[in-house]
Design an enzyme around this catalytic site. Structure first.
Site, short mmCIF file in Angstrom:
data_model
loop_
_atom_site.label_atom_id
_atom_site.label_comp_id
_atom_site.label_asym_id
_atom_site.label_seq_id
_atom_site.Cartn_x
_atom_site.Cartn_y
_atom_site.Cartn_z
N ASP A 67 1.28 -0.75 -0.03
CA ASP A 67 0.24 -0.34 -0.37
C ASP A 67 0.86 1.61 -0.08
OD1 ASP A 67 -1.75 -1.84 0.98
OD2 ASP A 67 -2.21 -1.12 3.06
N ASP A 73 -0.45 8.00 7.43
CA ASP A 73 0.13 6.42 8.33
C ASP A 73 1.85 6.40 8.51
OD1 ASP A 73 -1.88 4.74 7.32
OD2 ASP A 73 -0.46 5.33 4.97
N GLU A 96 0.90 -2.66 10.83
CA GLU A 96 0.59 -2.53 9.64
C GLU A 96 1.26 -1.81 8.95
OE1 GLU A 96 -3.59 -1.60 8.27
OE2 GLU A 96 -2.52 -0.26 7.73
N GLU A 97 1.78 -0.71 9.54
CA GLU A 97 3.25 -0.41 8.37
C GLU A 97 4.70 -0.87 8.75
OE1 GLU A 97 2.13 1.94 6.51
OE2 GLU A 97 0.47 1.79 7.70
N ASP A 117 -2.82 -1.74 13.76
CA ASP A 117 -2.91 -0.30 12.70
C ASP A 117 -3.06 1.00 13.32
OD1 ASP A 117 -4.17 0.64 10.26
OD2 ASP A 117 -6.13 -0.36 9.61
N LEU A 119 -3.20 3.63 11.27
CA LEU A 119 -3.85 4.51 11.30
C LEU A 119 -4.91 3.83 9.79
CD1 LEU A 119 -5.23 7.76 9.24
CD2 LEU A 119 -4.11 7.64 11.13
N ASP A 120 -6.09 3.62 9.60
CA ASP A 120 -6.79 3.06 9.10
C ASP A 120 -7.88 4.17 8.24
OD1 ASP A 120 -8.41 0.45 8.48
OD2 ASP A 120 -10.03 1.83 9.57
N GLU A 281 -6.61 -4.98 12.37
CA GLU A 281 -8.14 -5.03 11.63
C GLU A 281 -8.67 -6.09 12.30
OE1 GLU A 281 -6.73 -4.61 7.44
OE2 GLU A 281 -6.90 -2.37 7.53
P1 AHG Z 1 -5.72 0.76 5.54
O1 AHG Z 1 -5.29 2.70 5.53
O2 AHG Z 1 -4.92 1.17 6.96
O3 AHG Z 1 -4.53 0.12 4.71
O4 AHG Z 1 -7.56 0.64 5.97
C1 AHG Z 1 -7.91 0.25 4.79
C2 AHG Z 1 -9.22 -0.43 4.59
C3 AHG Z 1 -10.51 0.12 5.59
O5 AHG Z 1 -10.15 0.35 6.03
C4 AHG Z 1 -11.63 -0.30 4.24
O6 AHG Z 1 -12.37 -0.72 5.02
C5 AHG Z 1 -11.27 -1.04 3.03
O7 AHG Z 1 -9.48 -0.77 3.13
C6 AHG Z 1 -11.35 -0.26 1.88
O8 AHG Z 1 -10.82 -0.69 0.62
P2 AHG Z 1 -11.53 -0.68 -0.59
O9 AHG Z 1 -11.04 0.91 -0.91
O10 AHG Z 1 -10.75 -2.21 -1.59
O11 AHG Z 1 -13.06 -1.23 -0.39
MN MN Z 2 -6.40 -0.50 7.92
MN MN Z 3 -3.70 1.51 8.23
#
Ligand code: AHG
Ligand code: MN
Ligand code: MN
Length: 341
Positions: A67, A73, A96-97, A117, A119-120, A281
């Protein structure tokens, strides 16, 4: 003058409940306080994100699952890491990071480890939409010395505490130590979290389903059928359900905790894998859901029964109101039986 019902601060609450904690030696209380402190610092930065260039946008790096890392983050990860490292109540964290877990060798006799996690919902940072932090606390299984991978790779059922912070229209910290779920709202003018949502119970059923509907054609057939069922008119069961999807799991989950609903992240073609992470998560939110009377499943078994094999393990997830998760599981199971015939 604001009218508070009762002024119970997070610190007071932790102090009063300490004796109920599974291991009441004070370290768990310290960990919860560290997390609250780091979240207040992250909250301060989130709140002025549009004004300063250090917070918005990409950091130009990627985390272990590929990611794009946002500046926030990285900032949030650093804040939680240093708050947890300084106080010495845990012997290491996994985030996660970070690709690998991070041992705190200067505190190698501490009893706990934390999965984070930081920053989600990072894709929502730059557009002023709710984001969060998720945490999960385990008692280490190794007996002494530096922490080891097994300390972090424990089943969700072994969690001692878990929670989340939501940076939304207000900032809230919601957590469980295995004795129900309580929510605290930050009053930014005094910098304190106050108990605002005592003993949260998730409604047994709701009228909201949350899923990335744009992936519909790439979901397995039984999931498409369940989504079609959610959108079919049926007055006795209150269908069609409303569709709500924020794209920050914490925010979608929090809404469903309060109002009832189901959040899903099913397997998506072509990988046919889920996206969300077991340790960072799904396990912590599953603990909260179950403690509030809800459920969390990977479509076959409860999330917290899954034996973790790697830090960044991903899985499909169906979480929220018990009846709604049961229905999704039932439809997935039925289609498996049909496949076998
Ligand atoms: P993060 O920002 O920690 O990587 O998590 C993102 C996750 C979650 O929070 C969210 O519901 C989902 O990814 C969204 O994914 P899509 O954009 O694929 O729907
Ligand atoms: Mn997340
Ligand atoms: Mn995150």
């Amino acid at each position: 003058m604001n009218n508070y019902r009762k002024l119970i601060t997070l610190d007071e609450f932790i102090f009063q409940r300490e004796k109920d904690f599974a291991y009441s030696s004070g370290e768990l209380s310290g960990l919860l306080r560290d997390i609250a402190l780091a979240s207040k610092i992250v909250n301060r930065e989130v709140n002025k994100a549009g004004l300063v260039t250090e917070i918005l946008g990409s950091a130009g790096t990627h985390n272990s699952t590929g990611d794009d890392q946002k500046k926030l983050d990285v900032f949030a990860n650093d804040q939680f890491l240093s708050a947890l490292k300084v106080s010495g109540e845990c012997c290491g964290i996994a985030s996660e990071e970070s690709e690998e877990y991070i041992p705190f060798t200067e505190h190698q006799n501490a009893k706990y480890v934390v999965n984070l996690d930081p920053l989600d919902g990072s894709s929502n940072i730059d557009v002023n939409v709710s984001i969060g932090t998720i945490f999960s606390i385990f008692r280490r299984v190794s007996l002494s010395g530096p922490c080891v991978a097994e300390d972090f790779l424990q089943k969700g059922t072994q969690q001692v505490a878990a929670g989340y912070v939501i940076y939304g229209s207000s900032t809230m910290m919601v957590f469980t130590t295995g004795n129900g779920v309580n929510g605290f709202t930050l009053d930014p003018s005094v910098g304190e979290f106050f108990l605002s949502h005592p003993d949260i119970r998730i409604p047994g059923k709701g009228k909201v389903y949350s899923v990335n509907q744009g992936n519909y054609i790439n979901f397995p057939e039984p999931i498409r059928r369940y989504i079609d069922w959610c959108t079919t008119e049926d007055k006795p069961t209150g269908r069609p359900y409303s569709f709500r999807y924020i794209g920050s799991m914490v925010a979608d989950f929090h809404r469903n905790m309060i109002q009832g609903g189901i959040y899903m992240y099913p397997p998506v073609a072509p990988s046919n894998k889920g996206k969300l992470r077991l340790l960072f998560e799904c396990n912590p939110l599953a603990f909260i859901a179950e403690q509030a009377g809800g459920k969390a499943s990977n479509g076959e078994i409860p999330v917290m029964e899954i034996e973790p094999t790697e830090l960044h393990q991903r899985l499909p997830v169906y979480i929220g109101s018990a009846e709604m998760v049961d229905k999704a599981e039932e439809m997935l199971r039925k289609s498996k039986m049909v496949e076998k015939v």
